[in-house]
Design a protein around this motif. Structure first.
Motif, PDB file in Angstrom:
ATOM      1  N   LEU A  75     -11.467  26.216 -27.478  1.00 33.00           N
ATOM      2  CA  LEU A  75     -10.300  26.590 -28.276  1.00 33.00           C
ATOM      3  C   LEU A  75     -10.186  28.105 -28.452  1.00 33.00           C
ATOM      4  CD1 LEU A  75     -10.458  23.799 -30.986  1.00 33.00           C
ATOM      5  CD2 LEU A  75      -8.561  24.166 -29.398  1.00 33.00           C
ATOM      6  N   LYS A  76     -11.252  28.826 -28.167  1.00 32.87           N
ATOM      7  CA  LYS A  76     -11.228  30.278 -28.306  1.00 32.87           C
ATOM      8  C   LYS A  76     -10.522  30.960 -27.137  1.00 32.87           C
ATOM      9  CE  LYS A  76     -15.340  30.270 -31.197  1.00 32.87           C
ATOM     10  NZ  LYS A  76     -16.769  30.650 -31.351  1.00 32.87           N
ATOM     11  N   SER A  77     -10.109  30.167 -26.164  1.00 28.75           N
ATOM     12  CA  SER A  77      -9.315  30.685 -25.052  1.00 28.75           C
ATOM     13  C   SER A  77      -7.892  30.158 -25.166  1.00 28.75           C
ATOM     14  CB  SER A  77      -9.922  30.250 -23.714  1.00 28.75           C
ATOM     15  OG  SER A  77      -9.037  30.550 -22.655  1.00 28.75           O
ATOM     16  N   MET A  78      -6.941  31.055 -25.226  1.00 28.52           N
ATOM     17  CA  MET A  78      -5.536  30.651 -25.327  1.00 28.52           C
ATOM     18  C   MET A  78      -5.026  30.087 -24.007  1.00 28.52           C
ATOM     19  SD  MET A  78      -4.557  31.190 -28.436  1.00 28.52           S
ATOM     20  CE  MET A  78      -2.768  31.257 -28.368  1.00 28.52           C
ATOM     21  N   GLN A  79      -5.803  30.219 -22.943  1.00 28.55           N
ATOM     22  CA  GLN A  79      -5.356  29.794 -21.614  1.00 28.55           C
ATOM     23  C   GLN A  79      -5.504  28.291 -21.391  1.00 28.55           C
ATOM     24  OE1 GLN A  79      -3.910  32.265 -19.934  1.00 28.55           O
ATOM     25  NE2 GLN A  79      -4.534  33.540 -21.682  1.00 28.55           N
ATOM     26  N   VAL A  80      -6.288  27.623 -22.257  1.00 29.27           N
ATOM     27  CA  VAL A  80      -6.554  26.192 -22.048  1.00 29.27           C
ATOM     28  C   VAL A  80      -5.728  25.368 -23.032  1.00 29.27           C
ATOM     29  CG1 VAL A  80      -8.330  24.423 -21.851  1.00 29.27           C
ATOM     30  CG2 VAL A  80      -8.913  26.826 -21.419  1.00 29.27           C
ATOM     31  N   PRO A  81      -4.819  24.507 -22.544  1.00 28.96           N
ATOM     32  CA  PRO A  81      -4.023  23.664 -23.443  1.00 28.96           C
ATOM     33  C   PRO A  81      -4.915  22.724 -24.257  1.00 28.96           C
ATOM     34  CG  PRO A  81      -3.118  23.656 -21.214  1.00 28.96           C
ATOM     35  CD  PRO A  81      -4.451  24.311 -21.129  1.00 28.96           C
ATOM     36  N   ILE A  82      -4.523  22.444 -25.493  1.00 25.99           N
ATOM     37  CA  ILE A  82      -5.332  21.610 -26.372  1.00 25.99           C
ATOM     38  C   ILE A  82      -5.488  20.192 -25.815  1.00 25.99           C
ATOM     39  CG2 ILE A  82      -5.339  20.498 -28.658  1.00 25.99           C
ATOM     40  CD1 ILE A  82      -4.353  23.093 -29.826  1.00 25.99           C
ATOM     41  N   THR A  83      -4.470  19.687 -25.141  1.00 28.11           N
ATOM     42  CA  THR A  83      -4.599  18.353 -24.549  1.00 28.11           C
ATOM     43  C   THR A  83      -5.679  18.327 -23.471  1.00 28.11           C
ATOM     44  OG1 THR A  83      -2.758  18.925 -23.076  1.00 28.11           O
ATOM     45  CG2 THR A  83      -2.238  17.625 -25.048  1.00 28.11           C
ATOM     46  N   ASP A  84      -5.790  19.408 -22.697  1.00 29.46           N
ATOM     47  CA  ASP A  84      -6.844  19.492 -21.686  1.00 29.46           C
ATOM     48  C   ASP A  84      -8.214  19.593 -22.338  1.00 29.46           C
ATOM     49  OD1 ASP A  84      -4.825  19.444 -19.861  1.00 29.46           O
ATOM     50  OD2 ASP A  84      -5.091  21.516 -19.157  1.00 29.46           O
ATOM     51  N   ILE A  85      -8.285  20.322 -23.444  1.00 23.60           N
ATOM     52  CA  ILE A  85      -9.558  20.469 -24.154  1.00 23.60           C
ATOM     53  C   ILE A  85     -10.032  19.117 -24.669  1.00 23.60           C
ATOM     54  CG2 ILE A  85     -10.641  21.443 -26.219  1.00 23.60           C
ATOM     55  CD1 ILE A  85      -8.877  23.922 -25.802  1.00 23.60           C
ATOM     56  N   ALA A  86      -9.108  18.326 -25.204  1.00 20.49           N
ATOM     57  CA  ALA A  86      -9.469  17.001 -25.704  1.00 20.49           C
ATOM     58  C   ALA A  86     -10.084  16.156 -24.600  1.00 20.49           C
ATOM     59  CB  ALA A  86      -8.238  16.299 -26.285  1.00 20.49           C
ATOM     60  N   GLU A  87      -9.498  16.205 -23.430  1.00 18.69           N
ATOM     61  CA  GLU A  87     -10.016  15.423 -22.306  1.00 18.69           C
ATOM     62  C   GLU A  87     -11.376  15.942 -21.859  1.00 18.69           C
ATOM     63  OE1 GLU A  87      -8.752  14.148 -17.738  1.00 18.69           O
ATOM     64  OE2 GLU A  87      -7.353  15.268 -19.004  1.00 18.69           O
ATOM     65  N   ARG A  88     -11.512  17.252 -21.756  1.00 19.76           N
ATOM     66  CA  ARG A  88     -12.777  17.835 -21.294  1.00 19.76           C
ATOM     67  C   ARG A  88     -13.905  17.604 -22.288  1.00 19.76           C
ATOM     68  NH1 ARG A  88     -10.856  23.765 -19.367  1.00 19.76           N
ATOM     69  NH2 ARG A  88     -13.113  24.152 -19.374  1.00 19.76           N
ATOM     70  N   ALA A  89     -13.579  17.478 -23.573  1.00 26.38           N
ATOM     71  CA  ALA A  89     -14.594  17.235 -24.597  1.00 26.38           C
ATOM     72  C   ALA A  89     -14.935  15.757 -24.741  1.00 26.38           C
ATOM     73  CB  ALA A  89     -14.122  17.784 -25.940  1.00 26.38           C
ATOM     74  N   GLY A  90     -14.211  14.884 -24.037  1.00 27.40           N
ATOM     75  CA  GLY A  90     -14.549  13.472 -24.052  1.00 27.40           C
ATOM     76  C   GLY A  90     -13.707  12.605 -24.957  1.00 27.40           C
ATOM     77  N   PHE A  91     -12.725  13.204 -25.645  1.00 25.11           N
ATOM     78  CA  PHE A  91     -11.863  12.395 -26.510  1.00 25.11           C
ATOM     79  C   PHE A  91     -10.900  11.574 -25.664  1.00 25.11           C
ATOM     80  CE2 PHE A  91     -13.101  15.888 -29.371  1.00 25.11           C
ATOM     81  CZ  PHE A  91     -13.538  15.145 -30.460  1.00 25.11           C
ATOM     82  N   ALA A  92     -10.701  10.323 -26.044  1.00 27.13           N
ATOM     83  CA  ALA A  92      -9.831   9.444 -25.273  1.00 27.13           C
ATOM     84  C   ALA A  92      -8.383   9.918 -25.320  1.00 27.13           C
ATOM     85  CB  ALA A  92      -9.931   8.013 -25.792  1.00 27.13           C
ATOM     86  N   GLU A  93      -8.007  10.563 -26.420  1.00 26.88           N
ATOM     87  CA  GLU A  93      -6.649  11.074 -26.563  1.00 26.88           C
ATOM     88  C   GLU A  93      -6.643  12.228 -27.551  1.00 26.88           C
ATOM     89  OE1 GLU A  93      -4.268   7.876 -27.929  1.00 26.88           O
ATOM     90  OE2 GLU A  93      -5.471   7.488 -29.705  1.00 26.88           O
ATOM     91  N   HIS A  94      -5.531  12.966 -27.545  1.00 28.23           N
ATOM     92  CA  HIS A  94      -5.422  14.134 -28.414  1.00 28.23           C
ATOM     93  C   HIS A  94      -5.553  13.750 -29.878  1.00 28.23           C
ATOM     94  CE1 HIS A  94      -2.854  17.013 -30.784  1.00 28.23           C
ATOM     95  NE2 HIS A  94      -3.779  17.815 -30.286  1.00 28.23           N
ATOM     96  N   ARG A  95      -5.006  12.591 -30.255  1.00 28.55           N
ATOM     97  CA  ARG A  95      -5.049  12.179 -31.657  1.00 28.55           C
ATOM     98  C   ARG A  95      -6.481  11.985 -32.146  1.00 28.55           C
ATOM     99  NH1 ARG A  95      -1.195   7.092 -32.290  1.00 28.55           N
ATOM    100  NH2 ARG A  95      -2.305   6.564 -30.360  1.00 28.55           N
ATOM    101  N   ALA A  96      -7.355  11.523 -31.270  1.00 26.87           N
ATOM    102  CA  ALA A  96      -8.760  11.328 -31.652  1.00 26.87           C
ATOM    103  C   ALA A  96      -9.428  12.669 -31.957  1.00 26.87           C
ATOM    104  CB  ALA A  96      -9.514  10.602 -30.544  1.00 26.87           C
ATOM    105  N   MET A  97      -9.124  13.698 -31.160  1.00 25.34           N
ATOM    106  CA  MET A  97      -9.683  15.017 -31.434  1.00 25.34           C
ATOM    107  C   MET A  97      -9.111  15.584 -32.723  1.00 25.34           C
ATOM    108  SD  MET A  97     -10.078  18.428 -29.017  1.00 25.34           S
ATOM    109  CE  MET A  97      -8.404  19.061 -29.141  1.00 25.34           C
ATOM    110  N   LEU A  98      -7.836  15.351 -32.961  1.00 26.96           N
ATOM    111  CA  LEU A  98      -7.189  15.816 -34.187  1.00 26.96           C
ATOM    112  C   LEU A  98      -7.895  15.234 -35.413  1.00 26.96           C
ATOM    113  CD1 LEU A  98      -4.697  17.367 -35.377  1.00 26.96           C
ATOM    114  CD2 LEU A  98      -3.489  15.189 -35.305  1.00 26.96           C
ATOM    115  N   ALA A  99      -8.157  13.922 -35.383  1.00 27.83           N
ATOM    116  CA  ALA A  99      -8.815  13.259 -36.514  1.00 27.83           C
ATOM    117  C   ALA A  99     -10.235  13.778 -36.700  1.00 27.83           C
ATOM    118  CB  ALA A  99      -8.831  11.745 -36.293  1.00 27.83           C
ATOM    119  N   ALA A 100     -10.961  13.994 -35.594  1.00 30.15           N
ATOM    120  CA  ALA A 100     -12.342  14.475 -35.679  1.00 30.15           C
ATOM    121  C   ALA A 100     -12.392  15.891 -36.242  1.00 30.15           C
ATOM    122  CB  ALA A 100     -13.005  14.416 -34.306  1.00 30.15           C
TER     123      ALA A 100
END
Length: 321
Positions: free
Chosen positions: A243-268
């Motif tokens: 998240l410290k890089s503005m070049q990576v979309p948050i949806t991509d970060i969620a996937e790369r971190a192992g979250f099944a979907e963006h909403r799961a990362m949001l809740a965590a």
């Protein structure tokens, strides 16, 4: 993934965390690491180096050796080698941590083992805090000699050893190498290696050859967290540096971190950080000191504090005891 990875550009001091959550730490010639941070959370981990933690402000919950301890401003906790421990912020917590190289001991006299809790205001806590502050002030002096640092470090360790003898010993049957802990250590190591995969608690229980319910109870007992909470925490910690890089979309970060979907990362993120991923990114870019510290302290889920600030906070808290 550990609470801190220290990279000091002014020396060869470095702390490196490996995926297995057994932290391997290297030191400069003084065989000591000293660092400070505002605590968000620190997932269960262990390392060969014992450490002494001083609460600069606020409150936290420390789970160590299958025990939960509440720490407040001015409290200290000593965590011996290879004990599984985790920390979680309870209220605006900041910590000073001193990690001691095992090489400070030798074959006939190793560094103190076990766990100790010293409450603010008690004689032991006042003595330990005074020695920590003296050592911190020495660390902040660029001209401090090797022998002066070694002398102060050994003086602190001697006091720790004396005070730990006066505390209750770890109960029999809960040694760090017990079968229960070994099973959970192996599971923790696997989670840290495979966090990006679609893991389930049932998968983890099967790998440990335990039933779902037995595995879940044992994981909670040893680590202080449920398996699902721990997995979410690991994924949050892996998402934070991205998240410290503005070049990576948050949806991509969620996937790369192992979250099944963006909403799961949001809740965590809301659960463990109190903010959304977007808000976390904005806080980082709005805080110049945080970004500047990232040049020497990398991949940490907790915001680093300059040691000069830690010294002022420690002076204030000790003066009020």
């Amino acid at each position: 993934m550990q609470p801190f990875r220290l990279v000091n550009s002014q020396s060869d001091k470095q702390a490196v965390a490996f995926a297995g959550t057994c932290e391997v730490i290297t030191y400069d010639s003084a065989q000591l690491n000293v660092f400070a941070a505002e605590l968000s959370h620190c997932q269960p981990h262990w390392h060969e180096a014992p450490e002494l933690v001083y609460v600069l402000k606020g409150a936290l919950s420390l789970t160590v050796h299958q025990q939960e301890v509440q720490l407040n401003t001015g409290d200290l906790a000593y965590i011996g080698p290879d004990l599984i421990h985790a920390l979680e912020n309870q209220h605006q917590c900041a910590l000073l941590t001193l990690q001691f190289s095992p090489q400070l001991g030798h074959d006939s006299h190793t560094l103190p083992a076990g766990f100790g809790h010293f409450s603010a205001g008690e004689p032991a806590a006042r003595q330990l805090a005074a020695q920590c502050l003296t050592l911190l002030e020495l660390v902040l002096q660029p001209e401090a000699s090797f022998f002066a640092l070694q002398t102060r470090t050994y003086s602190l360790l001697a006091l720790l050893e004396e005070r730990l003898r006066q505390q209750p010993q770890i109960p029999a049957g809960t040694a760090p190498d017990s079968r229960e802990e070994m099973v959970i250590r192996q599971s923790i190591a696997y989670i840290n290696e495979a966090f990006a995969e679609p893991l389930t608690v049932a998968d983890l229980a099967a790998r440990a050859y335990l039933s779902y319910s037995h595995f879940s109870r044992l994981f909670k007992k040893v680590s202080g967290y449920s398996p699902s909470d721990y997995l979410a925490m690991v994924r949050v910690n892996h998402a934070k540096p991205l998240l410290k890089s503005m070049q990576v979309p948050i949806t991509d970060i969620a996937e790369r971190a192992g979250f099944a979907e963006h909403r799961a990362m949001l809740a965590a993120f809301k659960k463990y950080c109190g903010v959304t991923p977007t808000a976390y990114r904005k806080q980082y870019y709005a805080d110049f000191e945080w970004r500047a510290d990232d040049e020497r302290v990398t991949a940490t889920p907790n915001k680093p504090l300059p040691l000069s600030s830690a010294r002022r906070m420690m002076q204030d808290s000790t003066a009020n005891q």
